[in-house]
Design an enzyme around this catalytic site. Structure first.
Site: not given
Length: 426
Positions: A140, A143-144, A268
């Site tokens: 789903i 990310g990095s 973030d």
């Protein structure tokens, strides 16, 4: 970073000058940024970093250090610098003994009276079962530094399984992944104690073989970014929904900033890290476990190897790479503009608002030209102007001109309470 010079400036090349200065011994110190040369003790740490940089610049690639070694040596430099700072504090106070070193634990809300909920230690076998062996069908998010899979725990709760270390470079650089298993487990347990209605709850973890994963509560509505882009069902957010989402999100950030000891800097904040739940409750996601520890918050070398280029980050963060509470405030201001305009960060309309708003009053009709047209005029113009004003106070260029999150909470709560009752039905 240690010279604050460009790699190339006209006919002057930093690497060439740096290597030549190193050959002349202490001459290299003349290249150090004067603002970070704070006495002989700091210079010694800078010398060590300069030597490491020289080894990374060796032409023959086989002679360069591995990134794991680079991270370890930078971590040692950080500890040396912290020790030297403590020694300096003791000397200035006239005390002959070092202060007791604080334990590196995640802060929790000092007002809470509830004991931590037992954290689930989930086996790799169970994770593979509930995610169908981490199949793409259950994927789903990517990310990095992680992939996120949908799974259902044995107690029936849907969860987001975040499998860490998907990027080999990040895996080597990030202190989170280089910690021993017991330290990783300790940090996870501490983060699980961060309980607030507007912070995504950590449910469990997995340390098994070479796999590390953390398991969070699942948001069926997805992120605020999903809603703004229309990639999730649910239709267009009404004006009241936008204000409720903004208020609940900022309450989560206020908790991290002002109701934990010491404070937690998220670093973030963005619409993709604000998850939506039933009744338009928003929760702050993607807390970075290791980097919330005392000692990591001030760590420029490991947390930001280069200045930030994130469009949500404040100007000073983009220049220095240093994260502060004021940077979180700036980032949230960008999110407010996204809610107001219906456009994601970086859109020309949002940039126009940032430039124009400082010169506008709360009553200016120009604000209405920027409001999300999908609202079809179903919003109070004065309230839209007030939200724009709050957002633009958050994105002031000077960090000390931005409000605290507590002030933003009070402003948005007042805005929600003043919303006409008929708008709640739209």
């Amino acid at each position: 970073m240690i010279t604050r010079k460009k790699a190339a400036d006209g006919n002057t090349y930093l690497i060439q000058n740096f290597i030549e200065a190193l050959k002349r011994g202490k001459k290299v110190r003349q290249m150090f940024d004067k603002e970070i040369m704070d006495g002989k003790k700091s210079i010694k740490v800078l010398d060590d970093i300069a030597k490491l940089a020289a080894q990374c610049l060796i032409l023959e690639d086989k002679l360069r250090p591995e990134m794991v070694e680079v991270a370890d040596r930078l971590r040692k430099c950080r500890k040396d610098l912290q020790l030297r700072r403590r020694e300096a504090m003791v000397e200035s106070s006239g005390n002959n003994c070092l202060p007791e070193q604080q334990t590196a634990s995640i802060p929790v809300d000092p007002t809470t009276k509830n004991p931590p909920t037992p954290l689930l230690n989930i086996s790799l076998a169970e994770l593979r079962e509930i995610t169908r062996n981490f199949s793409d069908d259950t994927l789903i998010g990517v990310g990095s530094h992680a992939k996120v899979f949908l799974g259902e725990l044995k107690d029936g709760r849907k969860s987001a399984v975040k499998k860490l270390g998907q990027n080999s470079v990040v895996k080597n650089l990030d202190g989170f992944f280089s910690e021993p298993d017991d330290e990783f487990v300790h940090q996870v347990q501490e983060v699980s104690r961060l309980k607030h209605d507007n912070v995504v709850q950590l449910l469990g973890y997995c340390v098994d073989e070479n796999i590390r994963a953390v398991i969070y509560e699942y948001s069926s509505r997805g992120s605020l970014l999903d809603i703004l882009l229309g990639t999730r069902p649910g239709g267009v957010l009404s004006w009241t929904q936008r204000v409720k989402i903004a208020l609940s999100a900022v309450q989560g950030i206020e908790f991290l900033h002002h109701k934990t000891e010491p404070c937690i800097i998220h670093s973030d904040i963005k619409s993709s890290n604000i998850l939506l739940f039933d009744n338009d409750v928003a929760k702050i996601a993607d807390l970075r476990i290791s980097k919330n520890r005392p000692g990591y918050l001030d760590d420029l070398i490991l947390d930001c190897v280069h200045p930030s280029h994130n469009v949500y980050d404040a100007p000073e963060c983009k220049e220095t790479g240093e994260f502060t509470r004021e940077n979180d405030v700036y980032s949230f201001g960008i999110v407010l503009l996204e809610l107001l305009t219906g456009r994601i960060s970086g859109h020309p309309q949002n940039r126009l608002m940032i430039v124009a708003m400082p010169g506008l009053s709360d009553e200016e009709v120009q604000v209405q030209q920027c409001v999300d047209p999908r609202l079809r005029g179903k919003y109070p113009p004065k309230a839209a102007a007030r939200m724009a004003a709050i957002a633009c106070r958050c994105v002031q260029d000077k960090a000390d001109s931005r409000p605290s999150m507590s002030i933003v909470v009070a402003n948005l709560r007042s805005l929600l309470e003043s919303t006409p009752s008929k708008l709640w039905l739209w």
